[in-house]
Scaffold this motif. Structure first.
Motif, PDB file in Angstrom:
ATOM      1  N   PHE A 162      34.511 -69.863  24.348  1.00 35.58           N
ATOM      2  CA  PHE A 162      34.468 -68.407  24.235  1.00 35.58           C
ATOM      3  C   PHE A 162      33.588 -67.862  25.350  1.00 35.58           C
ATOM      4  CE2 PHE A 162      32.530 -64.489  22.493  1.00 35.58           C
ATOM      5  CZ  PHE A 162      33.694 -63.781  22.236  1.00 35.58           C
ATOM      6  N   ASP A 163      34.098 -66.847  26.046  1.00 35.29           N
ATOM      7  CA  ASP A 163      33.311 -66.175  27.077  1.00 35.29           C
ATOM      8  C   ASP A 163      32.434 -65.138  26.367  1.00 35.29           C
ATOM      9  OD1 ASP A 163      32.305 -64.560  29.040  1.00 35.29           O
ATOM     10  OD2 ASP A 163      34.175 -64.482  30.203  1.00 35.29           O
ATOM     11  N   HIS A 164      31.131 -65.417  26.295  1.00 35.19           N
ATOM     12  CA  HIS A 164      30.271 -64.559  25.448  1.00 35.19           C
ATOM     13  C   HIS A 164      30.238 -63.125  25.947  1.00 35.19           C
ATOM     14  CE1 HIS A 164      27.382 -65.335  28.628  1.00 35.19           C
ATOM     15  NE2 HIS A 164      26.633 -64.362  28.140  1.00 35.19           N
ATOM     16  N   GLN A 165      30.619 -62.920  27.235  1.00 37.06           N
ATOM     17  CA  GLN A 165      30.604 -61.549  27.757  1.00 37.06           C
ATOM     18  C   GLN A 165      31.804 -60.728  27.284  1.00 37.06           C
ATOM     19  OE1 GLN A 165      29.967 -62.523  31.852  1.00 37.06           O
ATOM     20  NE2 GLN A 165      27.740 -62.522  31.585  1.00 37.06           N
ATOM     21  N   ALA A 168      31.165 -56.810  23.641  1.00 38.81           N
ATOM     22  CA  ALA A 168      30.204 -55.843  24.199  1.00 38.81           C
ATOM     23  C   ALA A 168      28.852 -55.918  23.486  1.00 38.81           C
ATOM     24  CB  ALA A 168      30.776 -54.425  24.075  1.00 38.81           C
ATOM     25  N   HIS A 169      28.872 -56.254  22.194  1.00 39.49           N
ATOM     26  CA  HIS A 169      27.614 -56.258  21.433  1.00 39.49           C
ATOM     27  C   HIS A 169      27.005 -57.646  21.316  1.00 39.49           C
ATOM     28  CE1 HIS A 169      29.497 -52.452  20.168  1.00 39.49           C
ATOM     29  NE2 HIS A 169      28.243 -52.027  20.084  1.00 39.49           N
ATOM     30  N   PHE A 170      27.425 -58.565  22.178  1.00 37.86           N
ATOM     31  CA  PHE A 170      26.850 -59.915  22.096  1.00 37.86           C
ATOM     32  C   PHE A 170      25.322 -59.822  22.224  1.00 37.86           C
ATOM     33  CE2 PHE A 170      25.250 -63.932  23.644  1.00 37.86           C
ATOM     34  CZ  PHE A 170      25.901 -64.826  22.816  1.00 37.86           C
ATOM     35  N   GLU A 258      25.659 -65.202  15.680  1.00 34.37           N
ATOM     36  CA  GLU A 258      25.907 -64.358  16.862  1.00 34.37           C
ATOM     37  C   GLU A 258      27.330 -64.583  17.376  1.00 34.37           C
ATOM     38  OE1 GLU A 258      24.879 -61.441  18.593  1.00 34.37           O
ATOM     39  OE2 GLU A 258      22.924 -62.423  18.616  1.00 34.37           O
ATOM     40  N   PHE A 259      27.731 -65.844  17.448  1.00 35.16           N
ATOM     41  CA  PHE A 259      29.067 -66.140  17.982  1.00 35.16           C
ATOM     42  C   PHE A 259      30.179 -65.796  16.999  1.00 35.16           C
ATOM     43  CE2 PHE A 259      27.015 -68.290  21.492  1.00 35.16           C
ATOM     44  CZ  PHE A 259      27.886 -67.983  22.534  1.00 35.16           C
ATOM     45  N   SER A 260      29.951 -66.042  15.713  1.00 37.00           N
ATOM     46  CA  SER A 260      30.989 -65.646  14.740  1.00 37.00           C
ATOM     47  C   SER A 260      31.248 -64.148  14.869  1.00 37.00           C
ATOM     48  CB  SER A 260      30.564 -65.966  13.301  1.00 37.00           C
ATOM     49  OG  SER A 260      30.483 -67.350  13.117  1.00 37.00           O
ATOM     50  N   ALA A 261      30.160 -63.381  14.995  1.00 34.64           N
ATOM     51  CA  ALA A 261      30.285 -61.922  15.120  1.00 34.64           C
ATOM     52  C   ALA A 261      30.957 -61.540  16.434  1.00 34.64           C
ATOM     53  CB  ALA A 261      28.910 -61.282  15.019  1.00 34.64           C
ATOM     54  N   ALA A 262      30.607 -62.257  17.507  1.00 40.43           N
ATOM     55  CA  ALA A 262      31.191 -61.942  18.821  1.00 40.43           C
ATOM     56  C   ALA A 262      32.691 -62.265  18.844  1.00 40.43           C
ATOM     57  CB  ALA A 262      30.453 -62.719  19.917  1.00 40.43           C
ATOM     58  N   HIS A 263      33.062 -63.392  18.242  1.00 38.46           N
ATOM     59  CA  HIS A 263      34.499 -63.724  18.149  1.00 38.46           C
ATOM     60  C   HIS A 263      35.233 -62.591  17.418  1.00 38.46           C
ATOM     61  CE1 HIS A 263      33.363 -67.642  19.433  1.00 38.46           C
ATOM     62  NE2 HIS A 263      33.434 -68.308  18.316  1.00 38.46           N
ATOM     63  N   ALA A 264      34.642 -62.164  16.310  1.00 39.44           N
ATOM     64  CA  ALA A 264      35.300 -61.138  15.483  1.00 39.44           C
ATOM     65  C   ALA A 264      35.442 -59.835  16.260  1.00 39.44           C
ATOM     66  CB  ALA A 264      34.499 -60.909  14.201  1.00 39.44           C
ATOM     67  N   GLU A 270      36.689 -54.263  16.635  1.00 43.32           N
ATOM     68  CA  GLU A 270      35.831 -53.506  15.716  1.00 43.32           C
ATOM     69  C   GLU A 270      34.445 -54.121  15.640  1.00 43.32           C
ATOM     70  OE1 GLU A 270      37.652 -52.635  11.881  1.00 43.32           O
ATOM     71  OE2 GLU A 270      39.584 -52.697  12.901  1.00 43.32           O
ATOM     72  N   TYR A 271      33.466 -53.290  15.382  1.00 42.58           N
ATOM     73  CA  TYR A 271      32.073 -53.708  15.318  1.00 42.58           C
ATOM     74  C   TYR A 271      31.376 -52.901  14.245  1.00 42.58           C
ATOM     75  CZ  TYR A 271      27.215 -54.255  16.711  1.00 42.58           C
ATOM     76  OH  TYR A 271      25.875 -54.507  16.717  1.00 42.58           O
ATOM     77  N   PRO A 272      30.515 -53.456  13.441  1.00 38.45           N
ATOM     78  CA  PRO A 272      30.138 -54.867  13.355  1.00 38.45           C
ATOM     79  C   PRO A 272      31.034 -55.637  12.389  1.00 38.45           C
ATOM     80  CG  PRO A 272      28.750 -53.589  11.889  1.00 38.45           C
ATOM     81  CD  PRO A 272      29.728 -52.612  12.506  1.00 38.45           C
ATOM     82  N   MET A 273      30.987 -56.963  12.522  1.00 39.49           N
ATOM     83  CA  MET A 273      31.741 -57.791  11.571  1.00 39.49           C
ATOM     84  C   MET A 273      31.140 -57.645  10.178  1.00 39.49           C
ATOM     85  SD  MET A 273      32.209 -61.928  11.548  1.00 39.49           S
ATOM     86  CE  MET A 273      30.529 -62.280  11.035  1.00 39.49           C
ATOM     87  N   ALA A 274      29.809 -57.578  10.116  1.00 40.69           N
ATOM     88  CA  ALA A 274      29.134 -57.429   8.819  1.00 40.69           C
ATOM     89  C   ALA A 274      28.117 -56.295   8.902  1.00 40.69           C
ATOM     90  CB  ALA A 274      28.436 -58.727   8.424  1.00 40.69           C
ATOM     91  N   GLU A 275      27.971 -55.574   7.807  1.00 37.45           N
ATOM     92  CA  GLU A 275      27.011 -54.467   7.749  1.00 37.45           C
ATOM     93  C   GLU A 275      25.573 -54.972   7.731  1.00 37.45           C
ATOM     94  OE1 GLU A 275      27.385 -51.275   7.931  1.00 37.45           O
ATOM     95  OE2 GLU A 275      29.564 -51.333   8.074  1.00 37.45           O
TER      96      GLU A 275
END
Ligand code: 5CA
Ligand code: ZN
Length: 412
Positions: A162-165, A168-170, A258-264, A270-275
């Motif tokens: 996964f390209d972490h860039q 946007a919110h990584f 961090e990565f699970s959220a970035a993948h999502a 959409e952001y965030p994956m979790a509140e």
């Protein structure tokens, strides 16, 4: 997978205030605001060894969230994974000349028994990585197509990263700077030095087949999933994005969550994956974090075999605040046995001192970021008064018993 059996949860009259929890991403305690169905994902075990007290403490903390939301009138859609194919499991199986599938099944079965004995309410979806391979492949394929994932230039093993860039919110979940991220990634399953990656932080999504390792045929070529995409795929598939709580121990803040959220984010836009990102402190033993790799473990199953009352164990683990790193000691268990005995003697009385204020304060402490030390002190006070003064309210012992069961999961 089959989850474990549930215990009935008594209904209490009235409600408490909305549950507030510390959110790692916001660096502060914020109210949770679930809809009619609260949605929670908690990272499950990697089943290569038995459940230890650290795991148990983490699942107990989220069990209190589950119970508080139920008490507030919500349904709870609770999802938990089982990382039943990953490096540590395969390494342990090889070390012990065990079949990795059987090892995983055996330890998962023991985990179920441990959770049931501790009266942890089961997740609605209890999902192994192996049974979610198709969902994971779909996520990786889409991210490849979007250009958010790429293959390393390695003709022999063109693994997908996964390209972490691409998100946007990584970085917004952990709030860590790059040096801290690199250090944590190296310590917790990452491979910053892998040649051919666009950036050392980029995380593995699909590991192409290796000799002697399990692999699944797929449109990505034969291989097996990376770790973070497992939780992203299993969570999103069942809860959708923007769910209420993503939980686990503080060792999962980076890189895992961090990565699970970035993948999502890269997948859904959409952001965030979790509140809320909610993390428990680490339980230590003999001066170090209790961990399978350190080997300083106290197993729940061992304590059960030694006839320890699981309710005393539950009470002992709840006596500290869930976010604090704390050390386990046998004195904690001794104290919990005495406390449980006082509570049990008090609820066995034909009458007690009135409880409305007690239940109100119990809920208020739990609502404020699961203040269990405060909650337990409220019950200590009621038990002490009932045992010394007696009291004349014949409904009081039953009410306290139901509240302790519904909110703390302790059967008196
Ligand atoms: N399968 C992954 C999560 S997807 C995993 O971390 N598995 S585990 O078996 O290593 O840990 C299971 C859960 O227990 C995780 O939420 C982890 O953060 C938590 N945990 C592990 N060690 C401790 C500890 N010493 N104290 C508190 N929680 C712990
Ligand atoms: Zn996870």
């Amino acid at each position: 997978m089959q989850p474990w059996m549930s215990t009935p949860v008594p209904q209490l009259p009235g409600h408490g205030p909305p549950l507030r929890l510390y959110d790692t991403a916001a660096h502060r305690i914020r109210p949770t605001a679930p809809g009619p169905t609260a949605r929670m994902y908690v990272c499950g075990i990697t089943p290569y060894d038995a459940t230890h007290l650290g795991h148990a403490a983490t699942y107990l903390a989220f069990d209190l969230v589950h119970r508080y939301w139920r008490d507030a009138g919500h349904d709870v859609h609770y999802v938990q994974n089982v990382t039943d194919v990953d490096d540590p499991l395969l390494e342990r199986a090889q070390r012990d000349q065990d079949d990795w599938v059987v090892l995983g099944m055996r330890e998962t079965a023991l985990f179920r028994e441990d959770m049931e004995s501790l009266r942890v309410l089961p997740p609605q979806d209890f999902v192994g990585a192996v049974e979610a391979i198709d969902e994971i492949v779909e996520v990786v394929s889409k991210l490849l197509a979007y250009g958010a994932a790429y293959r390393v230039e390695d003709p022999e093993h063109p693994d997908i990263y996964f390209d972490h860039q691409a998100a946007a919110h990584f970085g917004s979940e952990s709030g860590y700077d790059e040096a801290t991220m690199l250090r944590c990634a190296a310590e917790r399953g990452g491979d910053p030095r892998r040649p051919g990656k666009r950036h050392p932080l980029d995380a593995l999504m699909w590991r192409t087949a290796r000799e002697g390792e399990p692999a699944w045929d797929s449109e990505l070529g034969p291989g097996r999933p990376g770790w973070h995409v497992e939780c992203c795929a299993i969570g999103l598939h069942r809860l959708g994005t923007g769910f209420d709580v993503q939980g686990g121990g503080s060792d999962l803040i980076f890189p895992h969550h961090e990565f699970s959220a970035a993948h999502a984010e890269a997948l859904t836009g959409e952001y965030p994956m979790a509140e809320h990102y909610v993390h428990t402190g680490m339980i230590g033993y003999r001066g170090e974090k209790m961990s399978k790799s350190t080997g300083n473990l106290v197993f729940i199953s061992r304590l059960r075999a030694d006839q320890v009352d699981p309710m005393a164990l539950r009470l002992a683990l709840l006596s500290g605040h869930y976010r604090a790193d704390r050390s386990w000691s046998s004195e904690m268990l001794d104290e919990a046995v005495l406390r449980l005995d006082r509570w049990r003697r008090a609820v066995a009385r034909p009458a007690g001192v009135p409880v409305a204020e007690t239940v109100h304060r119990l809920r208020a402490h739990l609502a404020e970021d699961l203040d269990t030390p405060g909650a337990l002190a409220v019950l200590d006070a009621w038990a002490a008064e009932t045992l010394t003064r007696g009291g004349r309210d014949v409904t009081a012992p039953g009410h306290v018993q139901a509240a302790v069961d519904a909110l703390l999961g302790i059967a008196l």
